[in-house]
Design an enzyme around this catalytic site. Structure first.
Site, short mmCIF file in Angstrom:
data_model
loop_
_atom_site.label_atom_id
_atom_site.label_comp_id
_atom_site.label_asym_id
_atom_site.label_seq_id
_atom_site.Cartn_x
_atom_site.Cartn_y
_atom_site.Cartn_z
N THR A 8 0.82 -1.21 0.00
CA THR A 8 0.00 0.00 0.00
C THR A 8 0.86 1.26 0.00
OG1 THR A 8 -1.65 -1.26 1.24
CG2 THR A 8 -1.95 1.12 1.16
N TYR A 67 4.79 -12.59 4.71
CA TYR A 67 3.72 -11.94 3.95
C TYR A 67 3.48 -12.74 2.69
CZ TYR A 67 1.40 -8.06 1.40
OH TYR A 67 0.54 -7.27 0.68
N LYS A 117 1.13 -12.79 7.47
CA LYS A 117 0.05 -11.98 6.90
C LYS A 117 -0.46 -12.74 5.69
CE LYS A 117 -0.93 -7.69 4.41
NZ LYS A 117 -0.36 -6.46 3.80
#
Length: 297
Positions: free
Chosen positions: A47, A136, A165
């Site tokens: 992001t 992740y 994640k």
């Protein structure tokens, strides 16, 4: 029990001004997150447009986040991934040396390592630092999936790899991970399935929506983690439309547009190849955010 970072976490955007890193705006955004109940900020991840930041900008963002959180209870989980293991180690060491509380390490993209390659990659990173490491997994972006067997192996063999994640979009995957290794910390990496993951034993979220609505993501996460599922579901249901809208184009295109429309960033800028949303989607975002109470600075 391994040291871990969990709870309500925000995948921070990176603001630009005239195509340069807007350091003052970035600091303000982090302080807003602190004010409205977020447990952990996550700079320079997907992001945060980490793929198009320079190495210096990446480091500056980590330093700003750490400085902004000093004297508070909010932790910094620094994005520190790369498809070159030596480079990922360098970022991880920098993050640790400059006060980050842990790192988020995305699976190596483009070069498509085997599961053994993933194991060796993450083991090398974990062994190079002392702070906690959160794996992740986002195969839709990176082209490789960290399979559960590899996750369990890393969790067992590396003292500071505490969890993952999960951004596969699969609730089944998260349930599988939790059923086979209850001490593994599974973090939701997709806002659309935050509630199902939390209600099945997940220990937090790394949220895009939290950039805009940190208070509501914080409430949802804390209620669910305290097993107040009915109250949590009410908040989750209210967030359904915004969660969907913020992924109408590739992340972080919509969330940056929403932040601009809400007056939380001064300019709407991306680094190519990312660009502004279509006029149709910009209008959609503008209409949807009118239905939510967006807290200011």
């Amino acid at each position: 029990m391994k040291n871990s970072l969990q709870g309500a976490m925000t995948a921070l955007i990176t603001p630009f001004k005239n195509q340069k890193l807007d350091e003052a705006s970035f600091e303000k955004l982090i302080k807003r997150q602190i004010k409205h109940g977020i447990d952990v900020v996550v700079p320079v991840g997907t992001t945060g447009e980490s793929a198009t930041l320079t190495h210096d900008e990446h480091r500056i963002c980590i330093e700003i986040a750490v400085d902004a959180c000093k004297g508070t209870n909010v932790k910094v989980l620094a994005g520190a991934g790369s498809n070159a293991t030596h480079e990922a180690i360098g970022i991880a060491k920098f993050a640790q040396a400059h006060g980050a509380h842990g790192i988020l390490s995305v699976a190596p993209y483009y070069n498509k390592p085997t599961q053994e390659g993933l194991y060796e990659h993450y083991k090398a990173i974990a062994n190079s630092i002392e702070i906690p490491v959160l794996l992740y997994n986002v195969p839709g972006r990176v082209g490789v999936d960290i399979l559960p067997a590899t996750v369990f192996r890393l969790f067992k063999d590396c003292k500071n790899i505490y969890g993952i994640k999960e951004a596969t979009g699969s609730i089944d995957r998260c349930v599988d991970l939790l059923a086979h290794e209850p001490d593994l910390v599974v973090i939701s990496g997709e806002d659309a399935i935050n509630y199902p993951i939390l209600s099945n034993g997940g220990k937090g979220v790394i949220s895009v929506t939290a950039n805009l609505l940190p208070d509501q993501i914080s409430q949802l996460t804390h209620l669910a983690m305290n097993e107040e599922y009915k109250k949590a579901k009410l908040i989750n249901d209210n967030l359904y439309t915004i969660n969907k809208t913020l992924f109408c184009e590739s992340n972080p295109i919509p969330i940056k547009a929403a932040m601009y429309l809400a007056g939380l960033i001064d300019t709407l800028e991306y680094r190519l190849p990312l660009c502004k949303p279509s006029k149709e989607n910009f209008k959609k975002i503008e209409e949807v955010i009118k239905n939510y109470e967006i807290k200011g600075f």
